[in-house]
Design an enzyme around this catalytic site. Structure first.
Site, short mmCIF file in Angstrom:
data_model
loop_
_atom_site.label_atom_id
_atom_site.label_comp_id
_atom_site.label_asym_id
_atom_site.label_seq_id
_atom_site.Cartn_x
_atom_site.Cartn_y
_atom_site.Cartn_z
N LEU A 95 39.93 48.32 36.28
CA LEU A 95 41.32 48.67 35.98
C LEU A 95 42.01 47.39 35.55
O LEU A 95 41.78 46.33 36.13
CB LEU A 95 42.03 49.25 37.21
N ASP A 96 42.87 47.47 34.54
CA ASP A 96 43.64 46.30 34.13
C ASP A 96 44.49 45.79 35.29
O ASP A 96 44.83 46.55 36.22
CB ASP A 96 44.57 46.65 32.96
N GLN A 97 44.86 44.54 35.23
CA GLN A 97 45.66 43.94 36.29
C GLN A 97 46.93 44.74 36.57
O GLN A 97 47.29 44.99 37.72
CB GLN A 97 46.03 42.50 35.92
#
Length: 217
Positions: free
Chosen positions: A54-56
């Site tokens: 998952l992106d930050q």
């Protein structure tokens, strides 16, 4: 930081990853998911490991495997597109259609000035996202995204280039305006297993979605 656990059994955890927490250690240093894996042992000998990314900025459902065999099986399920993923995002604008499918192949580009990003490209990797409009508030739309593929930044690019409405707060594909982070939330995850019940989890909408008028979906 308290990381809620949404699902737990002998081979898997699903956590509600907070927005702002990267999976990998940033080059500049700082906190990342690795710092919390020891606490997530919960009595097991091994620390769990993330199965996917998952992106930050993205909050919500993140699957962790509690042993190497489970990690291999779960990773294969993602690669074979057997996992059902449901995301919720707030886009900047009002959508004319109620639902649809975006099919845009994606390719990675990089420049010294701007760094790397993903762009629609005919020679890129095929990428498909199904979407549905859920609610509108103050010129913004809450959208459900169900990606078939799992390309890097897929939903972010498909929103900006496919819907023509970038996610609120997206610093790469949008304008950063309207929110302190990219408003994307991994709301649901269903992972089939051959000999056991599927792993299923749902992550409630975070407070920053409610602050923009979208408190229920």
């Amino acid at each position: 930081m308290n990381i809620p656990i949404l699902y737990e059994d002998a081979e898997a955890l699903v956590i509600d990853k907070p927005a702002g927490l990267p999976i990998d250690r940033p080059r500049a240093g700082g906190a990342c998911l690795e710092d919390y894996l020891e606490d997530l042992k919960l009595g097991f000998q091994r620390a769990p490991l993330p199965v996917h990314r998952l992106d930050q900025d993205t909050s919500g459902c993140l699957l962790l495997a509690r042993n190497p065999k489970a990690l291999k099986r779960f990773s294969a399920a993602f690669e074979e597109r057997l996992v059902e993923k449901r995301y919720l995002g707030i886009v900047d604008g009002v959508l004319e259609q109620e639902e649809g499918t975006i099919a845009l192949s994606l390719s990675k580009v990089s420049t010294a000035k701007s760094g790397w990003r993903m762009i629609p490209a005919r020679k890129g990797k095929p990428s498909t996202t199904h979407w549905r409009k859920l609610a509108e508030v103050d010129g913004r739309t809450l959208v459900e995204f169900r990606p078939e593929t799992g390309r890097t930044h897929q939903i972010r690019v498909h929103a900006a280039s496919g819907l023509g409405a970038a996610l609120i707060g997206d610093p790469v594909y949008g304008s950063r305006k309207g929110a302190p982070r990219t408003m994307l939330h991994a709301a649901g995850l269903l992972v089939p297993r051959p000999t056991k019940d599927p792993i299923g989890a749902m992550a409630p909408l975070p407070a920053d979605f409610a602050a923009l008028g979208f408190g229920d979906a």
